[in-house]
Design a protein around this motif. Structure first.
Motif, PDB file in Angstrom:
ATOM      1  N   ASP A   9       0.862  -1.183   0.000  1.00 33.33           N
ATOM      2  CA  ASP A   9       0.000   0.000   0.000  1.00 33.33           C
ATOM      3  C   ASP A   9       0.899   1.235   0.000  1.00 33.33           C
ATOM      4  N   ALA A  10       1.137   1.786  -1.174  1.00 33.92           N
ATOM      5  CA  ALA A  10       2.101   2.883  -1.316  1.00 33.92           C
ATOM      6  C   ALA A  10       1.588   4.203  -0.764  1.00 33.92           C
ATOM      7  N   GLY A  12      -0.282   4.506   2.141  1.00 33.99           N
ATOM      8  CA  GLY A  12      -0.560   4.442   3.572  1.00 33.99           C
ATOM      9  C   GLY A  12       0.640   4.850   4.403  1.00 33.99           C
ATOM     10  N   GLY A  13       0.415   5.699   5.411  1.00 36.23           N
ATOM     11  CA  GLY A  13       1.489   6.072   6.322  1.00 36.23           C
ATOM     12  C   GLY A  13       1.810   7.553   6.277  1.00 36.23           C
ATOM     13  N   ASP A  14       2.510   8.018   7.305  1.00 35.70           N
ATOM     14  CA  ASP A  14       2.832   9.440   7.432  1.00 35.70           C
ATOM     15  C   ASP A  14       3.781   9.927   6.346  1.00 35.70           C
ATOM     16  N   TYR A  15       4.603   9.032   5.811  1.00 30.09           N
ATOM     17  CA  TYR A  15       5.629   9.435   4.850  1.00 30.09           C
ATOM     18  C   TYR A  15       5.396   8.841   3.462  1.00 30.09           C
ATOM     19  N   ALA A  16       4.140   8.497   3.183  1.00 31.13           N
ATOM     20  CA  ALA A  16       3.802   7.955   1.871  1.00 31.13           C
ATOM     21  C   ALA A  16       3.728   9.092   0.851  1.00 31.13           C
ATOM     22  N   PRO A  17       4.028   8.804  -0.430  1.00 35.12           N
ATOM     23  CA  PRO A  17       4.517   7.501  -0.902  1.00 35.12           C
ATOM     24  C   PRO A  17       6.043   7.355  -0.912  1.00 35.12           C
ATOM     25  N   ASP A  18       6.783   8.455  -0.668  1.00 37.13           N
ATOM     26  CA  ASP A  18       8.229   8.424  -0.882  1.00 37.13           C
ATOM     27  C   ASP A  18       8.939   7.344  -0.079  1.00 37.13           C
ATOM     28  N   ILE A  20       7.666   4.788   1.462  1.00 40.30           N
ATOM     29  CA  ILE A  20       7.137   3.457   1.140  1.00 40.30           C
ATOM     30  C   ILE A  20       7.804   2.928  -0.125  1.00 40.30           C
ATOM     31  N   VAL A  21       7.891   3.785  -1.131  1.00 46.79           N
ATOM     32  CA  VAL A  21       8.509   3.376  -2.396  1.00 46.79           C
ATOM     33  C   VAL A  21       9.994   3.102  -2.205  1.00 46.79           C
ATOM     34  N   ALA A  22      10.660   3.899  -1.380  1.00 45.39           N
ATOM     35  CA  ALA A  22      12.085   3.677  -1.119  1.00 45.39           C
ATOM     36  C   ALA A  22      12.323   2.311  -0.491  1.00 45.39           C
ATOM     37  N   GLY A  23      11.479   1.937   0.465  1.00 45.32           N
ATOM     38  CA  GLY A  23      11.598   0.610   1.077  1.00 45.32           C
ATOM     39  C   GLY A  23      11.312  -0.496   0.087  1.00 45.32           C
ATOM     40  N   ALA A  24      10.348  -0.242  -0.813  1.00 42.82           N
ATOM     41  CA  ALA A  24      10.003  -1.239  -1.834  1.00 42.82           C
ATOM     42  C   ALA A  24      11.146  -1.427  -2.826  1.00 42.82           C
ATOM     43  N   ILE A  25      11.808  -0.346  -3.195  1.00 40.37           N
ATOM     44  CA  ILE A  25      12.952  -0.437  -4.109  1.00 40.37           C
ATOM     45  C   ILE A  25      14.050  -1.302  -3.504  1.00 40.37           C
ATOM     46  N   ARG A  26      14.340  -1.053  -2.237  1.00 41.18           N
ATOM     47  CA  ARG A  26      15.366  -1.866  -1.565  1.00 41.18           C
ATOM     48  C   ARG A  26      14.955  -3.328  -1.501  1.00 41.18           C
ATOM     49  N   ALA A 305      11.595   4.033   5.178  1.00 41.86           N
ATOM     50  CA  ALA A 305      12.083   3.004   4.253  1.00 41.86           C
ATOM     51  C   ALA A 305      12.633   1.749   4.935  1.00 41.86           C
ATOM     52  N   PRO A 306      13.483   1.858   5.968  1.00 40.66           N
ATOM     53  CA  PRO A 306      14.003   0.626   6.595  1.00 40.66           C
ATOM     54  C   PRO A 306      12.900  -0.251   7.173  1.00 40.66           C
ATOM     55  N   SER A 307      11.898   0.381   7.793  1.00 39.01           N
ATOM     56  CA  SER A 307      10.797  -0.377   8.383  1.00 39.01           C
ATOM     57  C   SER A 307       9.953  -1.045   7.302  1.00 39.01           C
ATOM     58  N   ILE A 308       9.720  -0.339   6.193  1.00 39.74           N
ATOM     59  CA  ILE A 308       8.948  -0.929   5.091  1.00 39.74           C
ATOM     60  C   ILE A 308       9.710  -2.111   4.494  1.00 39.74           C
ATOM     61  N   PHE A 309      11.003  -1.968   4.336  1.00 39.59           N
ATOM     62  CA  PHE A 309      11.810  -3.086   3.842  1.00 39.59           C
ATOM     63  C   PHE A 309      11.647  -4.298   4.747  1.00 39.59           C
TER      64      PHE A 309
END
Length: 341
Positions: A9-10, A12-18, A20-26, A305-309
């Motif tokens: 879910d890109a 959702g969250g206080d820092y979406a989408p940047d 979230i996407v950064a964690g997904a890229i990693r 990003a680290p938490s999303i990863f």
């Protein structure tokens, strides 16, 4: 098996989408998983273009998002194309194997129940969260940490069994030791819920029950799984998260004071990094919603990003170890489900 497909879910969250996407890229770069980003394509693609990683991620459009202030069920019905709804639908249709969301936790749970449904024999799903312990490389699974404010004794029994299955097959604990969070170690302590749940846990042959766990015992390392109602569990979770943050901040402020402190900090930097990894909630990624017919990871609203990863990694492990299928198989073979209000 093929690589797990994780719908994120890109929006959702206080820092979406940047973030979230950064964690997904990693995750796409480091994990054996296929990441599917769900949300508004324009800001997602803009971040991907700016990142210039060369990594291609599939984007599934979703026009809306459930805001933190909205009532979950009303918002989900009013916004069928909300990102969390679309992500859950991908799992329902077999186009994804798991969902990760840092958005509205109530909406994520409600969407999972509406779209995926409960596993047969499960009265209430539970959110499980990993806590650090005094023992190196060992964590304890606490559930429920917020899905069910009010519980019946049999719910806690089901939480214990689901937590034991997760601990055994994902965390590699041969015989998970279960504790019941209570105000005392003695069998006679606690309210009616604790007393009745204690009896059910003690008499269930599928659960290795050690007895009551006081608050000071949760992180001692003697338990692998600790069960409680969602009200107490959520308070415990938020307190533990804040305490970890306070300890890290104190270390940052106090250690560099004076030339001895600055020298010591430089020498101890690897040790301090290990300390942060052990107590930082971001290292665990979020909580696994156990008891629904699919894999759903509910991450923190403040996740970066680290938490999303780590949440995506957690989802991958749950899919690969067939957590939902194992829980369902266990309940199909069990005659204890539904007994003992």
């Amino acid at each position: 098996m093929t690589c797990p497909r994780i719908a994120v879910d890109a929006m959702g969250g206080d820092y979406a989408p940047d973030e979230i996407v950064a964690g997904a890229i990693r995750a796409q770069a480091e994990l054996a998983a296929e990441i599917i980003l769900v949300g508004d394509p324009e800001p997602i693609q803009r971040y991907l273009d700016e990142h210039e990683s060369g990594i291609k991620l599939k984007i599934v459009p979703a026009a809306d998002v459930v805001e933190m202030h909205e009532e979950p069920l009303i918002a989900l019905r009013r916004k069928p194309n909300a990102s969390i709804n679309v992500a859950m639908t991908l799992v329902k249709k077999g186009e994804a194997d798991a969902v990760v969301s840092a958005g509205h936790s109530g909406a994520a749970m409600a969407a999972a129940l509406l779209r995926l449904g409960k596993l047969p024999g499960i009265d209430r799903p539970a959110i499980g969260a990993m806590f650090p312990t005094l023992l190196p490389s060992k964590s304890v699974l606490i559930l429920d940490v917020g899905a069910n404010v009010d519980c019946k004794p049999r719910y806690l029994e089901q939480f214990a069994l689901m937590g034991s299955i997760y601990s055994q097959f994902v965390l590699g604990v041969e015989e998970p030791k279960v504790g019941l969070l209570n105000i005392g170690e003695e069998d006679c302590k606690g309210n009616d819920l604790a007393l009745q749940a204690h009896s059910l846990l003690r008499d269930n042959p599928r659960i290795s029950f050690l007895g009551n766990a006081e608050g000071r015992d949760v992180m001692s390392g003697q338990f692998d799984v600790v069960v409680c109602d969602g009200f107490v569990g959520n308070v415990l979770l938020k307190f533990a998260e804040s305490l970890g943050g306070v300890l890290v901040q104190i270390l940052r402020e106090e250690l560099p004071k004076g030339w001895r402190g600055r020298l010591g900090t430089a020498l101890l930097r690897p040790n301090l990094r290990n300390i942060k990894q052990r107590i930082d909630h971001a290292e665990h990624g979020g909580g696994l919603l156990l008891g629904v017919d699919g894999i759903c990871i509910i991450s923190h609203g403040s996740a970066q990003a680290p938490s999303i990863f780590n949440a995506i990694r957690l989802a991958q492990e749950a899919v690969e170890h067939q957590v939902s299928q194992r829980i369902q198989a266990c309940y199909q073979a069990s005659s204890v489900v539904g007994e003992g209000d």
